[in-house]
Design an enzyme around this catalytic site. Structure first.
Site, PDB file in Angstrom:
ATOM      1  N   TYR A 126    -109.159 -42.673 -76.775  1.00 51.50           N
ATOM      2  CA  TYR A 126    -110.178 -42.866 -75.734  1.00 51.50           C
ATOM      3  C   TYR A 126    -111.613 -42.868 -76.357  1.00 51.50           C
ATOM      4  O   TYR A 126    -112.667 -42.862 -75.781  1.00 51.50           O
ATOM      5  CB  TYR A 126    -110.299 -41.176 -75.306  1.00 51.50           C
ATOM      6  N   LYS A 174     -96.467 -37.910 -82.832  1.00 51.45           N
ATOM      7  CA  LYS A 174     -95.322 -39.096 -82.725  1.00 51.45           C
ATOM      8  C   LYS A 174     -95.470 -39.626 -83.963  1.00 51.45           C
ATOM      9  O   LYS A 174     -95.337 -40.691 -84.188  1.00 51.45           O
ATOM     10  CB  LYS A 174     -95.548 -39.988 -81.584  1.00 51.45           C
ATOM     11  N   ASP A 207     -92.395 -37.032 -76.940  1.00 51.96           N
ATOM     12  CA  ASP A 207     -91.488 -37.303 -75.851  1.00 51.96           C
ATOM     13  C   ASP A 207     -90.518 -36.146 -75.618  1.00 51.96           C
ATOM     14  O   ASP A 207     -90.204 -35.696 -74.579  1.00 51.96           O
ATOM     15  CB  ASP A 207     -90.696 -38.527 -76.378  1.00 51.96           C
TER      16      ASP A 207
HETATM   17  N1  GGG Z   1    -104.690 -37.324 -63.057  1.00 51.71           N
HETATM   18  C1  GGG Z   1    -105.654 -36.929 -62.939  1.00 51.71           C
HETATM   19  C2  GGG Z   1    -106.926 -37.634 -63.021  1.00 51.71           C
HETATM   20  O1  GGG Z   1    -107.199 -38.743 -62.420  1.00 51.71           O
HETATM   21  N2  GGG Z   1    -108.090 -37.105 -63.735  1.00 51.71           N
HETATM   22  C3  GGG Z   1    -109.168 -37.560 -63.783  1.00 51.71           C
HETATM   23  C4  GGG Z   1    -109.133 -38.169 -65.169  1.00 51.71           C
HETATM   24  O2  GGG Z   1    -108.471 -39.226 -65.308  1.00 51.71           O
HETATM   25  N3  GGG Z   1    -110.197 -38.002 -66.138  1.00 51.71           N
HETATM   26  C5  GGG Z   1    -110.133 -38.460 -67.471  1.00 51.71           C
HETATM   27  C6  GGG Z   1    -109.654 -37.526 -68.503  1.00 51.71           C
HETATM   28  O3  GGG Z   1    -109.348 -36.334 -68.349  1.00 51.71           O
HETATM   29  O4  GGG Z   1    -109.686 -38.045 -69.663  1.00 51.71           O
END
Ligand code: GGG
Length: 339
Positions: A126, A174, A207
């Protein structure tokens, strides 16, 4: 008991519905808890903000969050990465704390869930270091794992676990495949575990964790993991506990904090008045704890739990047919009755 300035992002899709319901309940809470004063500062971010203001995350939003004691954020749509992922890095909100709990009244696959995912929130895939090679024929993403990032998230998990009855940290990775990045994460978690002799420590491949979360969720207490694994496991954990509609989250650093539901903006049900505001209300409960308002937090959680237990006000995601407003009115009533 204190006065707090709270920045509020209403967000997109069902965001404004669940955030407004939460503000409504927090206003009621101020009447119940003498001396608690919350001032709300509404700021823009997300898809609609991009459309109207030309950016999904304006400067005035960032500075309002910095000036506030804490922020509440509704889900945003397509711009999630440019809003929350960016805010986490900008404000160094390195820990994403996501408790998952079964509540009586909420139908679930397993009725005995009570664990927390402590997700590293600023690194990993991220970081969004992505690029293409070969004129676009190859896409690459860099996974950044640092010793500092691992140490601070591991400490956060151990601190959290040391205050819980089970006192167990499970480091999820992992490293049998990603031996360098997950290898560093696992090694640092192992080192940090030595500082907490009262907390049990184990490791599990991601997993196997995904499997055990469905088959034996009661075995977990505090899971610590990297950013993407934590994001994915959170949705699974919410399903096991009953619904994404009851899953709150706290993005915390050493200075700032943003509280938001785990769920997304659910455009398919936006504007229908049936969104479950529980996850945002429980996120506000986490905010009150973070502000040191333990009694107000407990009253709010009790009122939500009582409303869920009652079953008459469950929203459609929980098998009921109540509206967002009906659920909210019931929580407010439960709060008034607890005074
Ligand atoms: N599946 C839940 C959703 O859509 N959450 C919002 C999202 O993707 N946020 C980004 C994150 O939490 O990193």
């Amino acid at each position: 008991m204190g006065s707090y300035r709270i920045a509020v992002i209403r967000g997109d899709g069902i965001g404004p519905e669940v955030v407004d319901a939460t503000i409504d309940v927090l206003q009621e809470l101020q009447d119940v808890v003498r001396g608690l004063k919350l001032t709300f500062d509404f700021v823009d971010a997300g898809d609609l903000c991009l459309k109207v203001r030309g950016t999904p995350l304006p400067e005035d939003t960032i500075s309002a969050i910095k000036k506030a004691h804490a922020a509440i954020k509704g889900p945003v749509g397509e711009t999630a990465a440019d809003v929350i992922v960016k805010l986490r890095q900008m404000l160094d909100l390195y820990a994403n704390i996501r408790p998952f709990k079964s509540y009586p009244g909420v139908p679930s696959i397993k009725g005995n869930v009570d664990f927390v995912i402590v997700r590293e929130n600023t690194e990993g895939l991220y970081k969004r270091y992505e690029f293409t090679l070969d004129g676009g024929a190859t896409a690459v993403a860099l996974r950044v794992i640092t010793r500092r990032g691992c140490e601070r998230i591991a400490r956060k998990a151990f601190e959290y676990a040391s205050k819980r009855p089970k006192k167990l940290v499970t480091a999820v990775h992992k490293s049998n495949v990603l031996s360098v990045t997950c290898g560093l994460f696992a090694a640092v978690c192992r080192e940090v575990s030595k500082e907490y002799p009262d907390v049990k420590y184990e490791e599990m491949y991601v997993d196997a964790c995904a499997y055990n979360m469905v088959v034996r969720p009661e075995r977990f207490d505090v899971i610590v993991t990297t950013n993407l694994f934590g994001d994915i496991l959170s949705d699974e954990a919410a399903a096991v506990a009953g619904s994404l509609g009851i899953a709150p989250a706290a993005n915390v650093g050493d200075k700032h904090a943003i509280f938001e539901p785990v769920h997304g903006s659910a455009p398919d049900i936006a504007g229908k008045g049936v969104a479950n505001p529980c996850a945002t209300m429980l996120s506000a409960k986490m905010m009150l704890e973070w502000l040191g308002e333990a009694r107000a937090a407990k009253l709010l959680e009790n009122a939500i739990a009582k409303t869920l237990r009652d079953k008459r006000f469950l929203t459609p995601d929980l098998g009921g047919n109540a509206s967002t407003k009906e659920f909210t009115r019931a929580v407010k009533k439960a709060l008034r009755n607890s005074a």
